[in-house]
Design an enzyme around this catalytic site. Structure first.
Site, PDB file in Angstrom:
ATOM      1  N   ASN A  74      -5.766  -8.840  -7.729  1.00 16.09           N
ATOM      2  CA  ASN A  74      -6.498  -9.828  -8.535  1.00 16.09           C
ATOM      3  C   ASN A  74      -6.025 -11.253  -8.262  1.00 16.09           C
ATOM      4  OD1 ASN A  74      -4.103 -10.149 -10.055  1.00 16.09           O
ATOM      5  ND2 ASN A  74      -4.763  -8.649 -11.573  1.00 16.09           N
ATOM      6  N   GLU A 115      -0.140  -1.102  -7.892  1.00 16.58           N
ATOM      7  CA  GLU A 115      -0.624   0.286  -7.876  1.00 16.58           C
ATOM      8  C   GLU A 115      -1.963   0.406  -7.166  1.00 16.58           C
ATOM      9  OE1 GLU A 115      -0.808  -1.675 -10.518  1.00 16.58           O
ATOM     10  OE2 GLU A 115      -2.976  -1.617 -10.872  1.00 16.58           O
ATOM     11  N   SER A 167     -11.535  -3.423 -13.052  1.00 19.32           N
ATOM     12  CA  SER A 167     -11.876  -3.752 -14.442  1.00 19.32           C
ATOM     13  C   SER A 167     -11.950  -5.262 -14.650  1.00 19.32           C
ATOM     14  CB  SER A 167     -10.863  -3.127 -15.399  1.00 19.32           C
ATOM     15  OG  SER A 167      -9.555  -3.419 -15.002  1.00 19.32           O
ATOM     16  N   TYR A 203       3.396  -9.193  -4.250  1.00 18.86           N
ATOM     17  CA  TYR A 203       2.549  -8.691  -5.342  1.00 18.86           C
ATOM     18  C   TYR A 203       1.590  -7.652  -4.749  1.00 18.86           C
ATOM     19  CZ  TYR A 203      -0.327  -8.590  -9.551  1.00 18.86           C
ATOM     20  OH  TYR A 203      -1.003  -8.180 -10.674  1.00 18.86           O
ATOM     21  N   GLU A 210       3.904  -8.877 -13.914  1.00 19.68           N
ATOM     22  CA  GLU A 210       2.612  -9.525 -13.676  1.00 19.68           C
ATOM     23  C   GLU A 210       2.806 -10.669 -12.694  1.00 19.68           C
ATOM     24  OE1 GLU A 210      -0.207  -8.486 -14.939  1.00 19.68           O
ATOM     25  OE2 GLU A 210       0.453  -7.146 -16.537  1.00 19.68           O
ATOM     26  N   ARG A 267     -11.157 -11.662  -4.225  1.00 15.99           N
ATOM     27  CA  ARG A 267     -11.623 -10.306  -3.973  1.00 15.99           C
ATOM     28  C   ARG A 267     -13.089 -10.126  -4.335  1.00 15.99           C
ATOM     29  NH1 ARG A 267      -8.427  -6.772  -8.612  1.00 15.99           N
ATOM     30  NH2 ARG A 267      -9.459  -7.638 -10.443  1.00 15.99           N
TER      31      ARG A 267
END
Ligand SMILES: *[C@@H]1O[C@H](CO)[C@@H](O)[C@H](O)[C@H]1NC(C)=O
Length: 369
Positions: A256, A265, A204, A262, A146, A212
């Site tokens: 995010n 996927e 999500s 970073y 993360e 973003r």
């Protein structure tokens, strides 16, 4: 099993028949649950739930202990906590990494050459780390996929670990979210999937302060964006996920949070499924460390979201130019990393090649700055 409570002997044949049936059904269920249905390696193309921010969908396949321990020659890597409860297969052969004994068995603590701790499972403190004295040869590996924004800063992380295992290129054991490999003669040549949408986005996790979200709110004024995911109350199944990606000319690969390397996927999935990622994340140069320059569009190349929209609309009309985003596919194919197992196997290989003393004194400022 006896049935001493059964009074009605006439029912016995029926009852024992049902018992046998039940046994078979439960055996079948146990067998099925052992099948790797959450292997995000070569066979599985979707984002595992916990990597996509949807931690509710985690499955728990049973770990398979594949090899017998050869304590003399094997490098023992102990997985102290299954990352977010995900039990991966304990086998490194598919990575061509040999003589590794991965285990979740804590009784092997004294023998383990390395122990992997997943940051997200530390529950904000160091309480669940081993309390026993550390054997002098043993290395503790801090593992985290993360970004700093999504990782709680834990006091006391300094002078505990010996190695880092992370997506960052400057970690000891680097595991990016994906990589590009050369195509081989066995690979099918790329065929562009049929497209019926220009721009798509599946998201999500939504927060107004995310860059973003602000960018999307501007961009959508100038080009239609097909939106999916929990943020839009449109949950999509694992089956629909690749279908949606394939059917869009461009996909918004908006991270995010923005940190060097970073690149998640969100970037590799559209590459796999034949869409062109429009990236918002670290600078363009950093993307080019990971993928060819003609494989994506970077938002920083445009002075405004409006200018980006104009470019996408232009490419929609100019197919020859659009097709140039796929030239690299004659040379490379995309592979996503296997969460958990790849970290453990690469850790094992690292330990085999580095027996020297190593310590990581200032993890906190390295990661959180
Ligand atoms: C690992 O790091 C700890 C803490 O800094 C240190 O005490 C230990 O000696 C190191 N072990 C090895 C094998 O490098």
């Amino acid at each position: 099993m006896s049935c001493s409570a059964c009074q009605w002997t006439s029912l016995r044949p029926f009852l024992s028949g049902s018992l046998v049936m039940l046994c078979f059904i439960s055996l079948f269920i146990m067998y099925r649950s052992d099948i790797k249905y959450l292997d995000f390696g070569k066979d599985s193309q979707f984002c595992p739930a916990f990597l996509c921010g949807d931690k509710a969908q985690i499955h728990h396949p049973n770990p398979k202990s594949v090899t017998k321990l050869d304590a003399e020659n094997d490098t023992i890597v102990l997985i102290w906590m299954w990352p977010f409860g995900y039990r991966f297969e304990l086998d490194c052969n598919t990575f061509d990494i040999k003589r590794c004994h991965l285990t979740g068995d804590k009784t092997l603590y004294q023998k383990a050459h390395g122990i992997i701790f997943n940051h997200g499972d530390m529950n904000g403190n160091l309480e669940n780390l081993p309390k026993m004295p550390r054997p002098s040869f043993q290395k503790w590996v801090w593992s985290n996929m993360e970004s700093p924004a999504n990782s709680p800063r834990i006091l006391g992380l300094n002078r505990v670990f010996n190695l880092t295992c992370n997506y960052r290129h400057d970690s000891n054991i680097q595991v990016p979210y994906g990589y590009l490999l050369p195509v081989t003669s066995e690979d099918k040549s790329f065929k562009l999937p049929a497209k019926d949408k220009l721009v798509c986005w599946i998201v999500s996790n939504w927060a107004r302060q995310q860059k973003r979200v602000q960018y999307y709110n501007e961009l959508k004024k100038y080009v239609k964006i097909h939106t999916y995911g929990q943020a839009f109350g449109h949950h999509i199944s694992n089956e629909d996920y690749p279908k949606i990606l394939s059917s869009c000319k461009f996909y918004l690969s908006f991270e995010n949070s923005i940190y060097e390397d970073y690149i998640t996927e969100k970037f590799y999935n559209p590459l796999i499924w034949g869409s062109v990622p429009v990236v918002l994340g670290p600078p363009k140069q950093n993307y080019e460390d990971h993928a060819p320059p003609d494989s994506f569009i970077h938002v920083n190349d445009f002075s405004s979201p409006q200018k980006l929209a104009e470019r996408l609309l232009y490419l929609d009309q100019n197919n020859a130019e659009y097709m140039r985003f796929f030239n690299w596919r004659s040379i490379f194919k995309v592979k996503r990393s296997e969460f958990g197992r790849e970290h453990a196997c690469k850790t094992c290989r690292y330990l085999q090649n580095h027996k020297e003393y190593q310590a990581f004194d200032d993890l906190i400022s390295w990661y959180w700055g």
